[in-house]
Design a protein around this motif. Structure first.
Motif, PDB file in Angstrom:
ATOM      1  N   TYR A 178      40.023  29.359  38.883  1.00 51.24           N
ATOM      2  CA  TYR A 178      39.725  29.818  40.240  1.00 51.24           C
ATOM      3  C   TYR A 178      38.906  31.093  40.109  1.00 51.24           C
ATOM      4  CZ  TYR A 178      43.346  26.545  41.595  1.00 51.24           C
ATOM      5  OH  TYR A 178      44.083  25.401  41.766  1.00 51.24           O
ATOM      6  N   ALA A 179      37.711  31.084  40.659  1.00 49.49           N
ATOM      7  CA  ALA A 179      36.815  32.237  40.536  1.00 49.49           C
ATOM      8  C   ALA A 179      36.472  32.776  41.910  1.00 49.49           C
ATOM      9  CB  ALA A 179      35.535  31.832  39.804  1.00 49.49           C
ATOM     10  N   GLU A 180      36.537  34.095  42.050  1.00 47.13           N
ATOM     11  CA  GLU A 180      36.066  34.747  43.267  1.00 47.13           C
ATOM     12  C   GLU A 180      34.949  35.694  42.863  1.00 47.13           C
ATOM     13  OE1 GLU A 180      37.417  36.954  47.339  1.00 47.13           O
ATOM     14  OE2 GLU A 180      38.937  36.190  45.980  1.00 47.13           O
ATOM     15  N   ALA A 213      30.318  40.118  46.737  1.00 45.95           N
ATOM     16  CA  ALA A 213      28.961  40.605  47.005  1.00 45.95           C
ATOM     17  C   ALA A 213      28.645  41.876  46.223  1.00 45.95           C
ATOM     18  CB  ALA A 213      28.776  40.847  48.501  1.00 45.95           C
ATOM     19  N   ASP A 214      29.669  42.673  45.889  1.00 46.04           N
ATOM     20  CA  ASP A 214      29.427  43.930  45.155  1.00 46.04           C
ATOM     21  C   ASP A 214      29.254  43.704  43.642  1.00 46.04           C
ATOM     22  OD1 ASP A 214      32.010  43.439  44.225  1.00 46.04           O
ATOM     23  OD2 ASP A 214      32.858  45.300  45.017  1.00 46.04           O
ATOM     24  N   GLY A 215      29.233  42.434  43.203  1.00 50.34           N
ATOM     25  CA  GLY A 215      29.032  42.136  41.792  1.00 50.34           C
ATOM     26  C   GLY A 215      30.306  42.093  40.974  1.00 50.34           C
ATOM     27  N   SER A 216      31.455  42.186  41.617  1.00 49.79           N
ATOM     28  CA  SER A 216      32.716  42.095  40.878  1.00 49.79           C
ATOM     29  C   SER A 216      33.224  40.649  40.911  1.00 49.79           C
ATOM     30  CB  SER A 216      33.767  43.032  41.477  1.00 49.79           C
ATOM     31  OG  SER A 216      34.104  42.639  42.793  1.00 49.79           O
ATOM     32  N   PHE A 217      34.037  40.305  39.907  1.00 49.61           N
ATOM     33  CA  PHE A 217      34.650  38.985  39.911  1.00 49.61           C
ATOM     34  C   PHE A 217      36.111  39.070  39.521  1.00 49.61           C
ATOM     35  CE2 PHE A 217      33.348  38.985  35.353  1.00 49.61           C
ATOM     36  CZ  PHE A 217      34.540  38.607  34.764  1.00 49.61           C
ATOM     37  N   GLU A 218      36.853  38.052  39.954  1.00 50.78           N
ATOM     38  CA  GLU A 218      38.222  37.819  39.515  1.00 50.78           C
ATOM     39  C   GLU A 218      38.322  36.332  39.219  1.00 50.78           C
ATOM     40  OE1 GLU A 218      42.593  37.607  41.512  1.00 50.78           O
ATOM     41  OE2 GLU A 218      41.542  39.534  41.725  1.00 50.78           O
ATOM     42  N   ILE A 219      38.649  35.996  37.972  1.00 52.46           N
ATOM     43  CA  ILE A 219      38.764  34.597  37.578  1.00 52.46           C
ATOM     44  C   ILE A 219      40.164  34.370  37.026  1.00 52.46           C
ATOM     45  CG2 ILE A 219      37.871  32.729  36.146  1.00 52.46           C
ATOM     46  CD1 ILE A 219      35.201  34.250  36.037  1.00 52.46           C
TER      47      ILE A 219
END
Length: 126
Positions: free
Chosen positions: A27-29, A32-38
């Motif tokens: 699951y990846a989010e 818009a600010d260039g951050s991710f949580e996977i």
């Protein structure tokens, strides 16, 4: 082909079963600010989660190149800083397909192909 970063904003997922019958989900989010949580989940043969790893970091898209930099990991509710000197925390991919439903990309070094589907924000609407 040129893609736009905005096409990647939001939540994506993939579920797969390997040749041994082990099911994994991603699951990846991508914000818009260039951050991710996977979040990576591995399930046992009863369908229960037996392993969970959450990676946090930065992502980007330039032309048809998608990249990620993992900066920390959440394991068993403990946040660990990633070793930014470790090349294993940096990945680059060539985008193969990107539209409002599908994000398919190939790792530049390993040639492994990943295919994610967009998570709908509104349940029950097409």
């Amino acid at each position: 082909m040129k893609y736009h970063r905005e096409q990647l904003f939001g939540r994506w997922y993939n579920t797969d079963t390997d040749e041994k019958g082990i099911q994994t989900s991603e699951y990846a989010e991508l914000a818009a600010d260039g951050s991710f949580e996977i979040t990576f989940l591995t399930f046992d043969d009863k369908g229960e989660v037996c392993d969970k790893v959450v990676e946090l970091g930065d992502w980007g898209l330039v032309g048809d190149i998608h990249f990620t930099i993992t900066k920390s990991e959440l394991i068993a509710k403990e946040l660990y800083a990633a070793d930014l000197a470790d090349s294993g925390n940096y990945h680059a991919y060539r985008v193969l397909q990107l539209d409002n439903q599908i994000f398919e990309y190939q790792h530049i070094e390993t040639n492994e192909v990943y295919k994610l589907r967009r998570v709908a924000d509104t349940v029950g609407h097409c």
